[in-house]
Motif scaffolding. Structure first.
Motif, PDB file in Angstrom:
ATOM      1  N   THR A   1       0.794  -1.230   0.000  1.00 50.85           N
ATOM      2  CA  THR A   1       0.000   0.000   0.000  1.00 50.85           C
ATOM      3  C   THR A   1       0.824   1.277   0.000  1.00 50.85           C
ATOM      4  O   THR A   1       0.300   2.344  -0.314  1.00 50.85           O
ATOM      5  CB  THR A   1      -0.922   0.021   1.228  1.00 50.85           C
ATOM      6  OG1 THR A   1      -0.108  -0.039   2.422  1.00 50.85           O
ATOM      7  CG2 THR A   1      -1.886  -1.155   1.215  1.00 50.85           C
ATOM      8  N   GLY A   2       2.093   1.202   0.389  1.00 51.23           N
ATOM      9  CA  GLY A   2       2.918   2.394   0.398  1.00 51.23           C
ATOM     10  C   GLY A   2       3.222   2.915   1.791  1.00 51.23           C
ATOM     11  O   GLY A   2       2.851   2.319   2.803  1.00 51.23           O
ATOM     12  N   ILE A   3       3.863   4.057   1.836  1.00 51.10           N
ATOM     13  CA  ILE A   3       4.427   4.585   3.077  1.00 51.10           C
ATOM     14  C   ILE A   3       3.365   4.923   4.122  1.00 51.10           C
ATOM     15  O   ILE A   3       3.646   4.983   5.315  1.00 51.10           O
ATOM     16  CB  ILE A   3       5.298   5.825   2.782  1.00 51.10           C
ATOM     17  CG1 ILE A   3       6.220   6.122   3.979  1.00 51.10           C
ATOM     18  CG2 ILE A   3       4.438   7.012   2.371  1.00 51.10           C
ATOM     19  CD1 ILE A   3       7.293   7.145   3.670  1.00 51.10           C
ATOM     20  N   THR A   4       2.111   5.132   3.709  1.00 52.76           N
ATOM     21  CA  THR A   4       1.068   5.489   4.682  1.00 52.76           C
ATOM     22  C   THR A   4       0.859   4.398   5.728  1.00 52.76           C
ATOM     23  O   THR A   4       0.369   4.685   6.819  1.00 52.76           O
ATOM     24  CB  THR A   4      -0.268   5.760   3.975  1.00 52.76           C
ATOM     25  OG1 THR A   4      -0.606   4.636   3.150  1.00 52.76           O
ATOM     26  CG2 THR A   4      -0.184   7.012   3.118  1.00 52.76           C
ATOM     27  N   ASP A   5       1.214   3.166   5.407  1.00 54.07           N
ATOM     28  CA  ASP A   5       1.044   2.069   6.369  1.00 54.07           C
ATOM     29  C   ASP A   5       2.357   1.668   7.041  1.00 54.07           C
ATOM     30  O   ASP A   5       2.390   0.683   7.788  1.00 54.07           O
ATOM     31  CB  ASP A   5       0.441   0.837   5.680  1.00 54.07           C
ATOM     32  CG  ASP A   5      -1.070   0.942   5.546  1.00 54.07           C
ATOM     33  OD1 ASP A   5      -1.724   1.222   6.563  1.00 54.07           O
ATOM     34  OD2 ASP A   5      -1.591   0.744   4.439  1.00 54.07           O
ATOM     35  N   LEU A   6       3.434   2.420   6.792  1.00 53.68           N
ATOM     36  CA  LEU A   6       4.737   2.013   7.306  1.00 53.68           C
ATOM     37  C   LEU A   6       4.751   1.928   8.826  1.00 53.68           C
ATOM     38  O   LEU A   6       5.297   0.984   9.411  1.00 53.68           O
ATOM     39  CB  LEU A   6       5.807   2.995   6.828  1.00 53.68           C
ATOM     40  CG  LEU A   6       7.241   2.663   7.252  1.00 53.68           C
ATOM     41  CD1 LEU A   6       7.709   1.365   6.602  1.00 53.68           C
ATOM     42  CD2 LEU A   6       8.185   3.812   6.882  1.00 53.68           C
ATOM     43  N   TYR A   7       4.122   2.884   9.499  1.00 53.38           N
ATOM     44  CA  TYR A   7       4.211   2.904  10.964  1.00 53.38           C
ATOM     45  C   TYR A   7       3.163   2.003  11.614  1.00 53.38           C
ATOM     46  O   TYR A   7       3.345   1.586  12.758  1.00 53.38           O
ATOM     47  CB  TYR A   7       4.166   4.344  11.475  1.00 53.38           C
ATOM     48  CG  TYR A   7       5.429   5.062  11.038  1.00 53.38           C
ATOM     49  CD1 TYR A   7       6.612   4.905  11.743  1.00 53.38           C
ATOM     50  CD2 TYR A   7       5.450   5.811   9.863  1.00 53.38           C
ATOM     51  CE1 TYR A   7       7.778   5.502  11.318  1.00 53.38           C
ATOM     52  CE2 TYR A   7       6.617   6.410   9.427  1.00 53.38           C
ATOM     53  CZ  TYR A   7       7.787   6.246  10.154  1.00 53.38           C
ATOM     54  OH  TYR A   7       8.956   6.824   9.726  1.00 53.38           O
ATOM     55  N   ASN A   8       2.112   1.675  10.880  1.00 58.46           N
ATOM     56  CA  ASN A   8       1.260   0.573  11.334  1.00 58.46           C
ATOM     57  C   ASN A   8       2.065  -0.723  11.298  1.00 58.46           C
ATOM     58  O   ASN A   8       2.000  -1.541  12.223  1.00 58.46           O
ATOM     59  CB  ASN A   8       0.030   0.449  10.434  1.00 58.46           C
ATOM     60  CG  ASN A   8      -0.910   1.615  10.575  1.00 58.46           C
ATOM     61  OD1 ASN A   8      -1.284   1.992  11.682  1.00 58.46           O
ATOM     62  ND2 ASN A   8      -1.297   2.220   9.465  1.00 58.46           N
TER      63      ASN A   8
ATOM     64  N   GLY B   1       5.916   3.549  -5.997  1.00 61.67           N
ATOM     65  CA  GLY B   1       5.828   3.294  -7.433  1.00 61.67           C
ATOM     66  C   GLY B   1       6.006   1.817  -7.710  1.00 61.67           C
ATOM     67  O   GLY B   1       5.287   0.982  -7.162  1.00 61.67           O
ATOM     68  N   GLU B   2       6.992   1.485  -8.520  1.00 65.41           N
ATOM     69  CA  GLU B   2       7.256   0.086  -8.856  1.00 65.41           C
ATOM     70  C   GLU B   2       8.376  -0.517  -8.014  1.00 65.41           C
ATOM     71  O   GLU B   2       8.726  -1.685  -8.201  1.00 65.41           O
ATOM     72  CB  GLU B   2       7.617  -0.025 -10.351  1.00 65.41           C
ATOM     73  CG  GLU B   2       6.491   0.385 -11.285  1.00 65.41           C
ATOM     74  CD  GLU B   2       5.240  -0.457 -11.073  1.00 65.41           C
ATOM     75  OE1 GLU B   2       5.356  -1.694 -10.962  1.00 65.41           O
ATOM     76  OE2 GLU B   2       4.144   0.129 -11.008  1.00 65.41           O
ATOM     77  N   LYS B   3       8.932   0.243  -7.088  1.00 66.03           N
ATOM     78  CA  LYS B   3      10.053  -0.280  -6.312  1.00 66.03           C
ATOM     79  C   LYS B   3       9.680  -0.416  -4.844  1.00 66.03           C
ATOM     80  O   LYS B   3       8.691   0.150  -4.366  1.00 66.03           O
ATOM     81  CB  LYS B   3      11.269   0.634  -6.466  1.00 66.03           C
ATOM     82  CG  LYS B   3      11.062   2.033  -5.890  1.00 66.03           C
ATOM     83  CD  LYS B   3      12.316   2.892  -6.087  1.00 66.03           C
ATOM     84  CE  LYS B   3      12.089   4.300  -5.506  1.00 66.03           C
ATOM     85  NZ  LYS B   3      13.276   5.166  -5.668  1.00 66.03           N
ATOM     86  N   GLN B   4      10.488  -1.181  -4.119  1.00 72.73           N
ATOM     87  CA  GLN B   4      10.352  -1.356  -2.686  1.00 72.73           C
ATOM     88  C   GLN B   4      11.487  -0.595  -1.998  1.00 72.73           C
ATOM     89  O   GLN B   4      12.664  -0.809  -2.304  1.00 72.73           O
ATOM     90  CB  GLN B   4      10.403  -2.838  -2.305  1.00 72.73           C
ATOM     91  CG  GLN B   4       9.224  -3.651  -2.783  1.00 72.73           C
ATOM     92  CD  GLN B   4       7.970  -3.389  -1.965  1.00 72.73           C
ATOM     93  OE1 GLN B   4       8.048  -3.102  -0.773  1.00 72.73           O
ATOM     94  NE2 GLN B   4       6.812  -3.499  -2.605  1.00 72.73           N
ATOM     95  N   VAL B   5      11.135   0.293  -1.082  1.00 72.78           N
ATOM     96  CA  VAL B   5      12.126   1.083  -0.353  1.00 72.78           C
ATOM     97  C   VAL B   5      12.360   0.437   1.008  1.00 72.78           C
ATOM     98  O   VAL B   5      11.411   0.132   1.742  1.00 72.78           O
ATOM     99  CB  VAL B   5      11.654   2.536  -0.175  1.00 72.78           C
ATOM    100  CG1 VAL B   5      12.685   3.337   0.627  1.00 72.78           C
ATOM    101  CG2 VAL B   5      11.414   3.183  -1.533  1.00 72.78           C
ATOM    102  N   LEU B   6      13.609   0.217   1.348  1.00 70.67           N
ATOM    103  CA  LEU B   6      13.975  -0.419   2.610  1.00 70.67           C
ATOM    104  C   LEU B   6      14.196   0.627   3.687  1.00 70.67           C
ATOM    105  O   LEU B   6      14.857   1.632   3.469  1.00 70.67           O
ATOM    106  CB  LEU B   6      15.260  -1.236   2.420  1.00 70.67           C
ATOM    107  CG  LEU B   6      15.844  -1.920   3.665  1.00 70.67           C
ATOM    108  CD1 LEU B   6      14.921  -3.033   4.135  1.00 70.67           C
ATOM    109  CD2 LEU B   6      17.237  -2.466   3.367  1.00 70.67           C
TER     110      LEU B   6
END
Length: 744
Positions: free
Chosen positions: A98-105, A326-331
């Motif tokens: 879903t992207g960064i909006t769920d990172l801290y969940n 986008g199309e990549k995964q950020v660590l």
């Protein structure tokens, strides 16, 4: 703040992280081996799925594990996206889809849930449970093998231990002690101050109850003295986000025969019934998790926390998260901090906040399954004695006429002199948990003389009228819940009526009396008597409100006026001044009417009428004209469109005391509001020599708009016209739409 720093050999470390960042994707993308495929096919041959004339899946397996295999295969047929998303959430990997909006969940989940412990429990699980774990994962994997056109967002192979990351089916399965993801972000985000001293506001359980007032659930039970047949009757009415659960029937040759609502991705019926008994779970405010304030000392780079007269080292763990960009995964790398109380979830006034909880456990998953095979009250009580349900209250009925209620299940034993609704000192040994309460020590009701039980996310001390438990006999942390507007309505209806049938119970469950306006409107009428300058429109609207029966309906203009005015009133209301007011929606409204001036009440009514006039050309707008049900596609997050077909709905939010729940959202460009939360799977069940039941599901079982079952239950859902449950195979066969084995 507090991200892991690279050591001096940064190039080597970066290369290592780059390699392991691809590892989960590589391993999960492997093809299934010939041996696995053969095993899938062999198990599929022991399973039959029959879809009835509403598309409901009736799963028949030789063993319980076979039924679990078929259940998860059928779930994937119906909504693989939700199966995957629920699993990702509990793995702390949702942001990968879903992207960064769920990172801290995700960070919260990874702090709380330990996958290493889940894998260990899987490896040591009893053989019967291990078979269920392996078969449910195999059912999903076989679906992916047979449907290569389905492209998972992240997971292309499901592991058996995944089910041990979420061991009950509640929508509120994770207890954080009131700490939000934003508060965790403020502590762990690298842009925060390095000391972790940023002050955050914690929500008490009472404040969380107010925030969640628009949701909740209802569970009702009546015993033989109140039923027309002399049998017990149970009403199952969870209020959750639409389409959160699937209606399913599971049968095996090992004695399993259970029907009800299953959370996508799980292999057990969470709220439902078998031939002998049924159960409904509601959420409550029993204190199940606690936050500890830790006094921190920094020595060089090492952190320690005070406990009694000394200091203990703060444990750390590297947590790697990814999010889709986008199309990549950020660590992203974080250093998780832990005390003996649990993970550090935030900070307040220069103190770390650690969480003590028991959100997942092997026993919890065992309890979730074993209750589905309970033979009646004694069996069910034995499963409750496992005390591993860490989310919910339980309403129960069986075929012997027993009805029962338990307010919570897993409840830690604590020193009652502390205020456990707020963070307690982590330095003091006296704040430690002292085991957990025995089943007979928690708030419960067995076969009350009143003949009924109601649970509406409210205090258990009015659950059965005058035969309710005595509040003075229990510590406050066990049941801090206040009185709810819905419970007033439920008590009124259940106490005053007899000769209940399934249909009569459904009628009660769909009673749309808005109890809030029994409190709010007299104050508005009184205000009007003191202010004769309200205007012609306001006077005419007040006349409609005086004649209104306070039942919401699609044709009612008074419903529209009352709710539009009350929303404005709530927005202007002063903040609650006590825990009691925060916990009780009844007390909250009583205080608002006292503290809001007559002039403001009238002014807000005029504003509501003016806004209706501006939006619709008239303030005389029927509730169903703006209160709509719309389902356009299979998206998890539905988008709404005034220009596309929708249905008028007479139901309203439980915020106003309605028993059936219909919570709406009004998109920015819309003149209408659309339902997204509330009644989902609902059922009424009568237990006798043969179980009889009726049910309804939001919209329909199908998720494809082309399916005949995409909206075939919409009218019944809106109007409380339930379908017959097909519990016995002869009835299933008479209404069979399709019969097949998984993979066919």
């Amino acid at each position: 703040m507090l991200t892991e720093k690279f050591p001096s050999n940064q190039k080597h470390m970066k290369l290592f992280l780059l390699v392991i960042s691809f590892f989960p994707l590589y391993t999960s993308a492997q093809n299934f081996s010939p041996a696995e495929i053969t095993h899938f096919q062999q198990q599929a041959n022991k399973v039959t799925i029959i879809r009835d004339n509403y598309g409901i899946a009736h799963i028949y397996g030789k063993t319980d594990a076979d039924a679990a295999f078929g259940m998860l295969y059928a779930q994937c047929e119906d909504d693989f996206k939700r199966v995957e998303m629920n699993v990702l959430e509990n793995l702390g990997r949702k942001a990968e889809a879903t992207g960064i909006t769920d990172l801290y969940n995700d960070l919260q989940m990874r702090l709380i849930y330990d996958s290493i412990a889940a894998i260990k429990e899987y490896n040591t699980a009893p053989a019967w449970l291990k078979a269920l774990l392996e078969s449910s994962a195999a059912g999903i994997n076989y679906y992916l093998y047979k449907n290569p056109q389905v492209k998972p967002a992240v997971l292309t192979r499901f592991q058996p231990w995944y089910s041990l990351m979420r061991t009950n089916g509640s929508i509120s399965a994770t207890n954080t002690g009131g700490i939000t993801a934003e508060q965790t972000k403020s502590f762990y985000d690298p842009t925060a101050p390095a000391t972790g001293s940023k002050t955050v506001k914690l929500f008490t359980p009472q404040e969380e109850a107010e925030i969640n007032a628009a949701t909740g659930s209802n569970g009702f039970a009546v015993g033989p003295s109140k039923s027309a047949s002399g049998n017990g009757i149970l009403y199952i009415n969870p209020h959750v986000t639409f389409y959160f659960r699937s209606e399913t029937h599971m049968v095996s040759e090992e004695g399993l025969n259970v029907y009800g609502a299953a959370t996508w991705g799980q292999f057990f019926i969470f709220q439902g019934f078998n031939a002998n008994c049924g159960w409904m779970h509601t959420s409550g405010d029993a204190d199940l998790a606690d936050v500890y304030e830790e006094t921190i000392k920094k020595t060089g780079k090492a952190l320690s926390y005070k406990y009694e007269n000394g200091y203990r080292p703060v444990r750390t763990k590297n947590i790697q998260l990814r999010y889709k960009d986008g199309e990549k995964q950020v660590l992203r790398n974080f250093t998780g901090y832990y005390t003996h109380h649990g993970p550090v979830m935030g900070a307040k006034n220069d103190k770390f906040l650690s969480l003590r909880e028991n959100n997942r456990s092997l026993k919890g998953l065992m309890q979730s399954w074993l209750r589905t095979k309970a033979g009646g009250f004694k069996d069910f009580e034995q499963t409750m004695a496992m005390r591993s349900n860490t989310s919910d209250n339980t309403v129960f009925a069986d075929d012997k006429g027993n009805i029962a209620y338990w307010h919570g299940n897993f409840i830690p034993r604590r020193d009652p002199k502390y205020d456990w609704s707020r963070p307690v000192s982590g330095t003091d040994k006296a704040t430690q948990w002292k085991g957990i309460h025995e089943l007979n020590e928690i708030v419960h009701v067995y076969n009350p003389a009143s003949g009924y039980i109601q649970s509406c996310n409210s205090t258990p001390f009015t659950a059965s009228g005058i035969n309710s438990p005595d509040k003075s006999k229990f510590p406050l942390y066990m049941a801090p819940d206040g009185e709810d507007l819905r419970s007033l309505n439920a008590i009124r209806l259940l106490s005053s009526q007899d000769n209940f049938t399934i249909d009569k119970m459904i009628s009660v469950g769909y009673d749309t009396h808005l109890t809030a306006f029994d409190i709010l409107l007299p104050a508005l009428f009184e205000a009007f008597e003191t202010d004769k300058t309200a205007g012609t429109a306001a006077g005419e609207a007040l006349a409609l409100l005086k004649d209104w029966n306070r039942q919401s309906s699609a044709s009612s203009v008074a419903t529209t006026i009352a709710i539009e005015w009350a929303v404005k009133l709530m927005q202007k209301a002063p903040a609650p001044t006590s825990d009691e007011e925060r916990a009780s929606s009844v007390l909250r409204l009583q205080e608002i009417t006292k503290k809001t001036s007559p002039q403001l009440k009238i002014q807000l009514l005029r504003e509501a009428l003016q806004e209706l006039e501006a939006a619709h050309g008239t303030w005389k707008v029927a509730w169903g004209d703006i209160n709509r049900y719309q389902r356009l596609n299979a998206d998890i997050n539905q988008k709404f469109d005034d220009a596309k077909p929708s249905y008028p709905v007479g139901l309203a939010s439980v915020s106003w005391g309605s028993l059936p729940s219909y919570v709406t959202v009004k998109p920015a460009a819309s003149k209408k509001r659309y339902g997204y939360n509330g009644n989902s799977f609902v059922a009424a069940v009568e237990f006798g020599k043969r179980v009889k039941a009726k049910s309804i599901l939001t919209g329909g079982q199908g998720t494809d708009p082309a399916s005949p079952h995409f909206l075939d239950q919409a009218d019944g859902y809106i109007n409380g016209k339930f379908k017959d449950v097909l519990f016995y195979k002869e009835d299933v066969m008479k209404n069979k739409e399709r019969e097949y084995r998984p993979g066919e």
